[in-house]
Motif scaffolding. Structure first.
Motif, PDB file in Angstrom:
ATOM      1  N   ASP A 127       0.824  -1.196   0.000  1.00 48.62           N
ATOM      2  CA  ASP A 127       0.000   0.000   0.000  1.00 48.62           C
ATOM      3  C   ASP A 127       0.868   1.260   0.000  1.00 48.62           C
ATOM      4  OD1 ASP A 127      -2.151  -1.687   2.343  1.00 48.62           O
ATOM      5  OD2 ASP A 127      -2.232  -1.651   0.124  1.00 48.62           O
ATOM      6  N   THR A 128       0.219   2.397  -0.051  1.00 43.74           N
ATOM      7  CA  THR A 128       0.960   3.654  -0.145  1.00 43.74           C
ATOM      8  C   THR A 128       1.686   4.013   1.150  1.00 43.74           C
ATOM      9  OG1 THR A 128      -1.068   4.828   0.461  1.00 43.74           O
ATOM     10  CG2 THR A 128      -0.589   4.579  -1.899  1.00 43.74           C
ATOM     11  N   ASP A 129       1.263   3.439   2.307  1.00 41.12           N
ATOM     12  CA  ASP A 129       1.910   3.770   3.575  1.00 41.12           C
ATOM     13  C   ASP A 129       3.143   2.917   3.862  1.00 41.12           C
ATOM     14  OD1 ASP A 129       0.594   1.419   3.884  1.00 41.12           O
ATOM     15  OD2 ASP A 129      -0.167   1.862   5.900  1.00 41.12           O
ATOM     16  N   SER A 130       3.526   2.084   2.933  1.00 36.00           N
ATOM     17  CA  SER A 130       4.697   1.219   3.145  1.00 36.00           C
ATOM     18  C   SER A 130       5.985   1.998   2.913  1.00 36.00           C
ATOM     19  CB  SER A 130       4.648   0.016   2.208  1.00 36.00           C
ATOM     20  OG  SER A 130       4.746   0.437   0.857  1.00 36.00           O
ATOM     21  N   TYR A 131       7.081   1.468   3.497  1.00 35.88           N
ATOM     22  CA  TYR A 131       8.397   2.069   3.274  1.00 35.88           C
ATOM     23  C   TYR A 131       9.346   0.991   2.779  1.00 35.88           C
ATOM     24  CZ  TYR A 131      13.053   3.895   4.074  1.00 35.88           C
ATOM     25  OH  TYR A 131      14.355   4.271   3.907  1.00 35.88           O
ATOM     26  N   VAL A 132       9.941   1.236   1.613  1.00 44.11           N
ATOM     27  CA  VAL A 132      10.908   0.312   1.018  1.00 44.11           C
ATOM     28  C   VAL A 132      12.226   1.063   0.817  1.00 44.11           C
ATOM     29  CG1 VAL A 132      11.461  -1.168  -0.940  1.00 44.11           C
ATOM     30  CG2 VAL A 132       9.089  -0.966  -0.158  1.00 44.11           C
ATOM     31  N   PRO A 133      13.279   0.685   1.526  1.00 39.53           N
ATOM     32  CA  PRO A 133      14.588   1.329   1.302  1.00 39.53           C
ATOM     33  C   PRO A 133      15.174   0.865  -0.023  1.00 39.53           C
ATOM     34  CG  PRO A 133      14.807  -0.437   2.909  1.00 39.53           C
ATOM     35  CD  PRO A 133      13.345  -0.339   2.584  1.00 39.53           C
ATOM     36  N   GLN A 134      14.797   1.553  -1.094  1.00 34.64           N
ATOM     37  CA  GLN A 134      15.122   1.074  -2.440  1.00 34.64           C
ATOM     38  C   GLN A 134      16.627   1.014  -2.703  1.00 34.64           C
ATOM     39  OE1 GLN A 134      12.577   4.093  -4.286  1.00 34.64           O
ATOM     40  NE2 GLN A 134      11.308   2.444  -5.116  1.00 34.64           N
ATOM     41  N   LEU A 135      17.357   2.004  -2.258  1.00 32.06           N
ATOM     42  CA  LEU A 135      18.807   1.986  -2.463  1.00 32.06           C
ATOM     43  C   LEU A 135      19.454   0.829  -1.707  1.00 32.06           C
ATOM     44  CD1 LEU A 135      21.313   3.336  -3.660  1.00 32.06           C
ATOM     45  CD2 LEU A 135      21.414   4.800  -1.628  1.00 32.06           C
ATOM     46  N   SER A 136      18.977   0.566  -0.497  1.00 28.54           N
ATOM     47  CA  SER A 136      19.525  -0.539   0.306  1.00 28.54           C
ATOM     48  C   SER A 136      19.235  -1.887  -0.342  1.00 28.54           C
ATOM     49  CB  SER A 136      18.935  -0.497   1.716  1.00 28.54           C
ATOM     50  OG  SER A 136      19.241   0.731   2.351  1.00 28.54           O
ATOM     51  N   VAL A 137      18.024  -2.039  -0.885  1.00 28.74           N
ATOM     52  CA  VAL A 137      17.691  -3.292  -1.566  1.00 28.74           C
ATOM     53  C   VAL A 137      18.543  -3.456  -2.820  1.00 28.74           C
ATOM     54  CG1 VAL A 137      15.857  -4.577  -2.713  1.00 28.74           C
ATOM     55  CG2 VAL A 137      15.359  -3.277  -0.633  1.00 28.74           C
ATOM     56  N   THR A 138      18.765  -2.351  -3.534  1.00 27.23           N
ATOM     57  CA  THR A 138      19.613  -2.411  -4.721  1.00 27.23           C
ATOM     58  C   THR A 138      21.045  -2.803  -4.362  1.00 27.23           C
ATOM     59  OG1 THR A 138      18.259  -0.677  -5.730  1.00 27.23           O
ATOM     60  CG2 THR A 138      20.413  -1.112  -6.732  1.00 27.23           C
ATOM     61  N   LEU A 139      21.539  -2.285  -3.248  1.00 21.07           N
ATOM     62  CA  LEU A 139      22.894  -2.635  -2.796  1.00 21.07           C
ATOM     63  C   LEU A 139      22.990  -4.130  -2.462  1.00 21.07           C
ATOM     64  CD1 LEU A 139      25.758  -1.798  -2.101  1.00 21.07           C
ATOM     65  CD2 LEU A 139      24.949  -1.124   0.179  1.00 21.07           C
ATOM     66  N   ALA A 140      21.922  -4.712  -1.943  1.00 19.96           N
ATOM     67  CA  ALA A 140      21.916  -6.148  -1.678  1.00 19.96           C
ATOM     68  C   ALA A 140      22.104  -6.927  -2.970  1.00 19.96           C
ATOM     69  CB  ALA A 140      20.612  -6.554  -0.989  1.00 19.96           C
ATOM     70  N   PHE A 141      21.440  -6.458  -4.048  1.00 25.00           N
ATOM     71  CA  PHE A 141      21.604  -7.114  -5.348  1.00 25.00           C
ATOM     72  C   PHE A 141      23.047  -6.954  -5.851  1.00 25.00           C
ATOM     73  CE2 PHE A 141      21.417  -6.867 -10.043  1.00 25.00           C
ATOM     74  CZ  PHE A 141      20.969  -8.151 -10.303  1.00 25.00           C
ATOM     75  N   VAL A 142      23.643  -5.773  -5.635  1.00 24.47           N
ATOM     76  CA  VAL A 142      25.041  -5.557  -6.030  1.00 24.47           C
ATOM     77  C   VAL A 142      25.963  -6.500  -5.258  1.00 24.47           C
ATOM     78  CG1 VAL A 142      26.925  -3.877  -6.034  1.00 24.47           C
ATOM     79  CG2 VAL A 142      24.635  -3.175  -6.724  1.00 24.47           C
ATOM     80  N   LEU A 143      25.677  -6.701  -3.987  1.00 27.20           N
ATOM     81  CA  LEU A 143      26.496  -7.632  -3.196  1.00 27.20           C
ATOM     82  C   LEU A 143      26.380  -9.057  -3.715  1.00 27.20           C
ATOM     83  CD1 LEU A 143      25.946  -6.345   0.457  1.00 27.20           C
ATOM     84  CD2 LEU A 143      28.042  -6.245  -0.895  1.00 27.20           C
TER      85      LEU A 143
END
Length: 424
Positions: A142-158
């Motif tokens: 929903d719209t009230d959720s929070y997703v740390p997009q940069l942090s998730v992207t860094l996990a993919f880089v790792l």
């Protein structure tokens, strides 16, 4: 200090390295992986909070919702812990193989590899980072959720970094278990310490000062732990003796075992209290295993062990023993063109230090004695050693010639005995 004095000092003490405190901190196998894991955990805690104000302005980041982020991070965490177990298992198999096929004394060389340590560290850090970031994902899609997009992207880089490290690790492991790589590595490390330990033959051999005979009773410093003498700070001992108008004698050479209570130093320092002498104890480093920094014999010992194991009936691999002989040839050729260290060190004409350096004749004997004994029945070893000794005599200094001729007679007898034997 004059040029002659500098040359005399260079010839009296080996130009070897000592392990610094920083080096001792980084030496254990687990330190580098732990540092990588801690950094990943800290980034996983701080980055999701810091990126609240900047994520919307960054391109090429994760654009899914909270459910997608949880699924991705959970998949990464589960996969990475499984692959980490696989890598650790491969490492244990390689360690066991190296111990049984070559010698247990090469295990430290495998475990000290930064490639292995970094691979385990990055894999485990990716797992820890994914779990840490997962706790920052809030709400649903929903719209009230929070997703740390940069942090998730860094996990993919790792994950991509882990794949790259896995390929590098496989290449490293497959190469490191090859006997040619092991032998060449031991030879290179030994050559480095040989050129630092023994002085080059520049001009005539300087005379060795006479050993003094002090009339006073010495202060004896005993070992407080058992192990092998891995390092001796000879320059520190010399400088202390010069400053205190004293004489220090080192009783145990590098690479020798000491038990608790065995004397390691004797100090003649008139007018100096025992508590002033006690700080010298740290100049002699006792550890569980020998180290390469100041021990030219260690690499030769490991090479000879590999050659002996290859010549044993259980393995029966004389070609490996020939590779070891060739590497020993390289090391001995560098040894016999250098001079032995003087055991008595004088400063401005006054003897300040007496120690027990390794001798080139002893290293030649270490390289050849057991190899000729266990390889006497091998058609390849005695002729190879004989050819090596004849080559060494073409470059050796005169002071090493007699010892080499003695070993040549032994190798020649073994080669002739093989030639007379049936099928020889």
């Amino acid at each position: 200090m004059t040029g002659h004095a500098r040359a005399a000092e260079r010839d009296s003490l080996p130009d070897v390295r000592s392990t610094t405190v920083w080096g001792r901190i980084w030496r254990p196998f687990w330190v580098l992986p732990l540092v990588i894991i801690v950094v990943a955990a800290v980034v996983g805690l701080l980055l999701p909070e810091a990126e609240r104000a900047i994520t919307e302005h960054l391109p090429f980041v994760f654009e899914g919702g909270a459910d997608g982020a949880r699924s991705m991070l959970g998949t990464i965490a589960g996969a990475m812990i499984s692959v980490t177990g696989l890598v650790f298992s491969i490492t244990m198999v390689v360690v066991q193989l190296a111990s049984s096929q070559f010698t247990p004394r090469v295990l430290n060389d495998f475990l000290s590899s930064r490639v292995t340590q970094a691979t385990l560290g990055i894999f485990t850090a990716t797992f820890v980072y994914a779990l840490t970031v997962l706790r920052s994902v809030r709400g649903t899609s929903d719209t009230d959720s929070y997703v740390p997009q940069l942090s998730v992207t860094l996990a993919f880089v790792l994950v991509l970094a882990s794949v790259g490290m896995f390929l590098a690790y496989i290449h490293h492991i497959t190469r490191s278990i090859q006997v040619s790589a092991i032998v060449s590595h031991l030879g290179a490390v030994t050559m480095d310490v040989v050129t630092r330990y023994f002085p080059a033959a520049d001009g005539p051999r300087p005379p060795e000062p006479d050993r003094p005979r002090p009339a006073a009773e010495p202060v004896r410093i005993d070992a407080v732990e058992h192990g092998v003498v891995a390092e001796i700070s000879l320059r520190r001992l010399r400088d202390w003796a010069t400053e205190h108008d004293a004489l220090v004698e080192v009783l145990i050479p590098i690479g020798q075992f000491v038990a608790e209570g065995m004397p390691v130093l004797r100090v003649w320092a008139p007018g100096t209290a025992r508590e002033d002498v006690e700080p010298l104890r740290v100049s002699v480093v006792v550890e569980e295993d020998r180290g390469f920094h100041q021990d030219p014999a260690l690499g030769i010992r490991k090479l000879v062990d590999i050659g002996e194991r290859a010549l044993s009936p259980g393995i029966n691999d004389p070609t490996t023993a020939v590779q070891v002989t060739d590497e020993l040839h390289r090391i001995l050729r560098a040894l016999v063109v250098r001079r032995d260290l003087t055991s008595v060190v004088a400063v401005e004409g006054t003897v300040r230090l007496v120690h027990r350096p390794q001798r080139i004749a002893e290293l030649v004997a270490l390289a050849l004695d057991e190899l000729l004994h266990y390889g006497k029945d091998s058609p390849q070893i005695p002729p190879r050693v004989l050819a090596m000794l004849r080559d060494l005599q073409t470059v050796a200094l005169p002071e090493h010639a007699e010892a080499l001729r003695g070993w040549e007679r032994i190798a020649d007898d073994a080669a002739r005995r093989l030639a007379r034997s049936p099928g020889g």
